[in-house]
Design a protein around this motif. Structure first.
Motif, short mmCIF file in Angstrom:
data_model
loop_
_atom_site.label_atom_id
_atom_site.label_comp_id
_atom_site.label_asym_id
_atom_site.label_seq_id
_atom_site.Cartn_x
_atom_site.Cartn_y
_atom_site.Cartn_z
N ARG A 101 0.76 -1.29 -0.08
CA ARG A 101 0.04 0.04 -0.07
C ARG A 101 1.07 1.42 -0.13
NH1 ARG A 101 -4.86 -1.92 -1.63
NH2 ARG A 101 -5.40 -3.48 -0.48
N HIS A 102 1.96 1.26 0.42
CA HIS A 102 2.93 2.49 0.70
C HIS A 102 4.17 2.38 0.93
CE1 HIS A 102 2.36 0.83 4.75
NE2 HIS A 102 3.34 1.70 5.11
N TYR A 128 6.72 5.62 -8.22
CA TYR A 128 5.88 5.68 -9.11
C TYR A 128 6.05 4.69 -10.04
CZ TYR A 128 2.90 7.70 -12.84
OH TYR A 128 2.21 7.92 -13.81
N ASP A 131 5.08 1.14 -8.92
CA ASP A 131 3.51 1.21 -8.81
C ASP A 131 2.92 2.48 -8.47
OD1 ASP A 131 0.76 0.67 -8.02
OD2 ASP A 131 1.10 -0.99 -6.82
N SER A 132 2.35 3.03 -9.42
CA SER A 132 1.67 4.49 -9.32
C SER A 132 0.64 4.52 -8.37
CB SER A 132 1.32 4.79 -10.69
OG SER A 132 0.17 4.30 -11.06
N SER A 133 0.14 3.53 -7.75
CA SER A 133 -0.89 3.42 -6.79
C SER A 133 -0.37 3.49 -5.37
CB SER A 133 -1.93 2.60 -6.90
OG SER A 133 -1.44 1.00 -6.47
N VAL A 135 1.14 4.77 -1.93
CA VAL A 135 1.38 6.47 -1.26
C VAL A 135 2.81 6.21 -0.67
CG1 VAL A 135 0.54 7.29 0.88
CG2 VAL A 135 -0.99 6.07 -0.68
#
Length: 151
Positions: A101-102, A128, A131-133, A135
């Motif tokens: 996630r981050h 980025y 994984d551009s998702s 955080v």
């Protein structure tokens, strides 16, 4: 109101399993300041078992000083090392059926990126690219936050 209780884990402390029952997200060491592939695997398994959000905790290559030494490295090197660490944890997480996630840089990498726009940019680009998702976690008002917003 929802509060995220976050902890740095996978750094060789014996209480990680117990802490993963208390936190909502974990920054897992990716081997450069602490941890290794086996520790990352065990940490991810425990996090998933407890419903804890998984994040990468990349660092400068500084096991001797636990990632706390200031370093001046070429930005391309920082980019590659950050991408390498994030990618390793992402692969382990994916194989275990989870989703990362981050990303929260560790120690001196985090502190230097708060002030150095080029260093912050290299980290944000690596996050980025992986994984551009994801955080990107940084100090409020810092160069790292600004770089993350650009990507």
């Amino acid at each position: 109101m929802k509060i995220d209780l976050n902890a740095d884990l996978g750094e060789g402390c014996p209480n990680d399993a117990a802490l993963l029952q208390l936190v909502s997200s974990a920054n897992i060491a990716c081997g450069f300041h602490a941890g290794d592939a086996q520790t990352m695997l065990l940490s991810v398994r425990e996090a998933l078992k407890n419903g804890v959000a998984i994040g990468a905790h990349p660092s400068f290559p500084d096991r001797e000083n636990f990632g706390r030494s200031a370093m001046t490295l070429p930005v391309e090197t920082v980019y590659a090392q950050t991408l390498y660490q994030i990618g390793a944890l992402a692969a382990i997480t994916r194989v275990q059926g989870g989703v990362m996630r981050h990303v929260k840089p560790h120690g001196m990498l985090y502190n230097q990126a708060a002030k150095d726009p080029q260093l912050a940019d290299a980290i944000a680009q690596a996050v980025y690219a992986c994984d551009s998702s994801l955080v990107l976690v940084g100090l409020a008002g810092s160069e790292l936050i600004r770089a993350g917003e650009r990507y």
